[in-house]
Design an enzyme around this catalytic site. Structure first.
Site, PDB file in Angstrom:
ATOM      1  N   HIS A 194       2.592  62.397  69.743  1.00 58.46           N
ATOM      2  CA  HIS A 194       2.264  62.961  71.033  1.00 58.46           C
ATOM      3  C   HIS A 194       3.164  62.497  72.170  1.00 58.46           C
ATOM      4  O   HIS A 194       3.520  63.278  73.044  1.00 58.46           O
ATOM      5  CB  HIS A 194       0.804  62.716  71.366  1.00 58.46           C
ATOM      6  N   ASP A 457       3.169  70.101  61.158  1.00 57.13           N
ATOM      7  CA  ASP A 457       2.037  69.756  60.294  1.00 57.13           C
ATOM      8  C   ASP A 457       2.283  70.195  58.853  1.00 57.13           C
ATOM      9  O   ASP A 457       1.858  69.510  57.923  1.00 57.13           O
ATOM     10  CB  ASP A 457       0.739  70.377  60.840  1.00 57.13           C
ATOM     11  N   CYS A 504       6.955  77.690  64.979  1.00 53.71           N
ATOM     12  CA  CYS A 504       6.888  77.014  66.270  1.00 53.71           C
ATOM     13  C   CYS A 504       6.916  75.489  66.161  1.00 53.71           C
ATOM     14  O   CYS A 504       6.614  74.796  67.127  1.00 53.71           O
ATOM     15  CB  CYS A 504       5.675  77.466  67.070  1.00 53.71           C
TER      16      CYS A 504
HETATM   17  C1  PEP Z   1       3.113  72.190  64.240  1.00 56.26           C
HETATM   18  O1  PEP Z   1       2.234  71.585  63.622  1.00 56.26           O
HETATM   19  O2  PEP Z   1       4.238  72.448  63.770  1.00 56.26           O
HETATM   20  C2  PEP Z   1       2.872  72.661  65.614  1.00 56.26           C
HETATM   21  C3  PEP Z   1       3.737  73.434  66.234  1.00 56.26           C
HETATM   22  O3  PEP Z   1       1.750  72.244  66.249  1.00 56.26           O
HETATM   23  P1  PEP Z   1       1.516  70.763  66.854  1.00 56.26           P
HETATM   24  O4  PEP Z   1       2.851  70.072  66.885  1.00 56.26           O
HETATM   25  O5  PEP Z   1       0.929  70.973  68.200  1.00 56.26           O
HETATM   26  O6  PEP Z   1       0.565  70.177  65.857  1.00 56.26           O
HETATM   27 MG    MG Z   2       0.160  71.558  64.280  1.00 52.48          MG
END
Ligand code: PEP
Ligand code: MG
Length: 583
Positions: A194, A457, A504
């Site tokens: 984060h 993820d 993303c």
């Molecule tokens: C991901 O998991 O790739 C994603 C874009 O979401 P976050 O990084 O917010 O978990």
């Molecule tokens: Mg994610």
């Protein structure tokens, strides 16, 4: 003369920062039990009252400063905390405990708030559950005051500082003011932790995962943060400073090279349009998205609405943000992702043995449809702008999508019955970020309008590697052949079902990955806004057949290293222009 030292970590947010160290430390508090003689019991209760008063004063000062620096509304959660300090039942219980048990104030207070927090965390009501974070925030402040320890918050950081911390909790990260903080260095964390995401969002150079950092650095030291190479330099020599002045000059040059791309369409050399959109976590970042030429918001991480104000934002508050964002991004679209708290994003006081595999994101929402519907209504109401899409995170089963559809339809009916308008054609998408969703993607594709691959993820869950753990960060590799094969499978399943597929995660911004992803058939790439010009430049230098060849070859390898070596070699040979913008 003090010697220069280089501390190596993980480069997570580009750029170079030179400044003075501010150590942000939340020391572990140890509370001991001490007997108090009867004659001193009154003094002990007074000491407790004084600690409460001091804490109240501390919080009011912080509130005042946040209001001045960041604007009203940001510090609202502190109101709730100040109120907790006046809670009569806690106060009385502690005073009674001190007198009856003849024990010290910190010992009794710690026990009382632990019981209180435990009760709240067992509550079914999400609102009460989230008060646990506030209880501990306030509780620890009071304990620090009782123990005579200092409390530091990122809000207290003087202008021109480089924050050095073991880690920064999501709610503290939300208070970071980029006008004051030049750079960030932490002991914990990885590329997608984060702190890293926040630093990139705020365009603050950052290095995380520096082993033993807290023992190697002191307040007020002069340091350089190299967010491109992942190093922190202590006591830089004059030649090092000169080197970085040149590097900063090069950065400015690179910006000059890339700035003509801000406004150019994101098309391959042979004319295929690929949407390049922006990931944002704060509403105000839409300005970055527009500045760098994003063709929409591909991921609005709404959890920051929850984190910055502690309590859950109301439907009205959410609607105002979503609606304003939709309006400001027109004619482009905005993909709003629903509540994705959990894992590193959940409040630090909510404990689970395996938070990343736990009660988070869509699981929380489906367990509490009333809570879920607040956000759904806000998004649906903003969809009258006709450019809003909705996306659900952390999907791992087909049934989840069926259940979301039920709640979503019910919400639409409720709005209709109140004559509230929404876009009846709103696109409904999911994030594909668990291996089960990727493997079952051809079945899931029949239920949705689009997929957005969450490669952060997906990599974490496929490789079984915690994305925020610096000890194993070398194992966290998006180029692992297993991840690439799943991405290929998801794109193919989506296209067979005639839906579009985006990506993303951080992989989308990697110039090495872009030709490969295009070759696999990706329709959209969503990334942090500052990476957009470089992505456009890469895109405009390649053709579809070249990318297809790269994708075909890349999938033949056995290891991530082999894939990356091949990509580097090919790009250097065939696309020297792209090679120049790979740092
Ligand atoms: C991901 O998991 O790739 C994603 C874009 O979401 P976050 O990084 O917010 O978990
Ligand atoms: Mg994610």
């Amino acid at each position: 003369m003090t010697k220069e030292r280089r501390l190596k970590g993980i480069a997570v947010s580009e750029g170079i920062a030179r400044g003075t160290v501010f150590i942000y430390e939340t020391k572990k508090i140890e509370v001991f039990q001490t007997p108090i003689f009867s004659v001193y019991l009154k003094d002990e209760t007074e000491r407790f009252e004084k600690a409460l008063d001091k804490t109240k004063q501390d919080l009011s000062n912080i509130q005042e400063r946040i209001n001045q620096e960041t604007g009203k509304g940001f510090a609202q959660f502190l109101d709730a905390q100040i109120m907790m300090l006046s809670d009569k039942s806690i106060k009385e219980k502690v005073k009674k405990g001190i007198i009856e048990e003849k024990k010290n104030a910190e010992y009794v207070y710690h026990r009382v708030i632990s019981d209180y927090a435990k009760k709240l965390s067992e509550s079914k009501d999400q609102y009460f559950k989230e008060r646990v974070a506030d209880i501990w925030d306030v509780g620890l402040r009071v304990l620090r005051n009782l123990l005579g320890l200092t409390h530091s918050s990122v809000v207290d950081v003087p202008a021109g500082s480089i924050i050095v911390a073991h880690d920064i909790s999501p709610s503290e990260a939300a208070l970071i003011n980029p006008k004051k903080i030049l750079g960030i260095a932490t002991e914990a964390g990885g590329r997608t932790s984060h702190t890293a995401i926040t630093a990139r969002a705020l365009e603050i150079p950052a290095v995380v995962g520096i082993k033993g950092l807290m023992n190697k650095i002191e307040n007020d030291e002069k340091v350089i943060i190299d967010g491109d190479r992942g190093i922190l330099i202590k006591n830089p020599t004059s030649s090092r400073i000169h080197f970085y002045e040149i590097a900063e000059e090069k950065d400015r040059e690179l910006e000059k090279t890339l700035s003509p791309y801000y406004g150019l369409p994101s098309k391959t050399q042979d004319g295929r349009h690929i949407d390049i959109s922006a990931n944002i976590e704060f509403f105000s970042e839409y300005t970055h998205a527009r500045k760098y030429g994003a063709e929409g918001i591909g991921l609005f991480r709404t959890e920051f609405l929850y984190l910055t104000r502690r309590g859950n934002p109301s439907e009205e508050e959410q609607y105002r943000v979503y609606n304003a964002l939709a309006k400001r991004m027109k004619p482009h679209s905005v993909i709003i992702r629903t509540y994705d708290l959990g894992g590193d994003k959940i409040f630090s006081d909510y404990h689970e043995a395996n938070p990343f595999l736990g009660w988070r994101a869509i699981r929380v929402c489906l367990d509490d449809p009333d809570f879920f519907k607040i956000q759904l209504r806000a998004i649906l109401r903003a969809s009258v702008n006709k450019n809003v899409k909705i996306m659900f995170p952390m999907i791992s089963t087909y049934e989840e999508i069926k259940r979301i559809h039920l709640v979503f339809e019910e919400t639409k009916q409720e709005l209709k019955s109140h004559n509230t308008e929404y876009d009846g054609e709103i696109q409904f998408g999911i994030m594909v970020e668990t291996p089960s969703a990727a493997i079952m993607s051809s079945q899931l594709a029949t239920q949705v309008d689009f997929f957005s691959i969450g490669s952060n993820d997906l990599t974490q869950y496929t490789l079984g590697v915690d994305r925020g753990n610096e000890k194993i960060s070398q194992l966290f590799d998006h180029f692992h052949p297993a991840v690439l094969r799943l991405i290929q499978q998801v794109i193919n399943s989506g296209h067979q079902a005639h839906i579009w597929v985006g990506l993303c995660g951080e992989l989308a911004a990697d110039p090495l990955a872009i030709p490969l992803l295009i070759g696999l058939g990706i329709d959209e790439l969503s990334m942090n806004p500052a990476s957009i010009p470089r992505a456009k430049m890469v895109l405009r230098s390649i053709t579809i057949p070249q990318c297809e060849e790269i994708a075909k070859e890349s999938l033949k390898f056995r290891t991530a290293l082999e894939v990356k070596r091949y990509l580097r070699r090919t790009i250097r040979k065939k696309f020297p222009k792209i090679d120049e913008v790979i740092k």
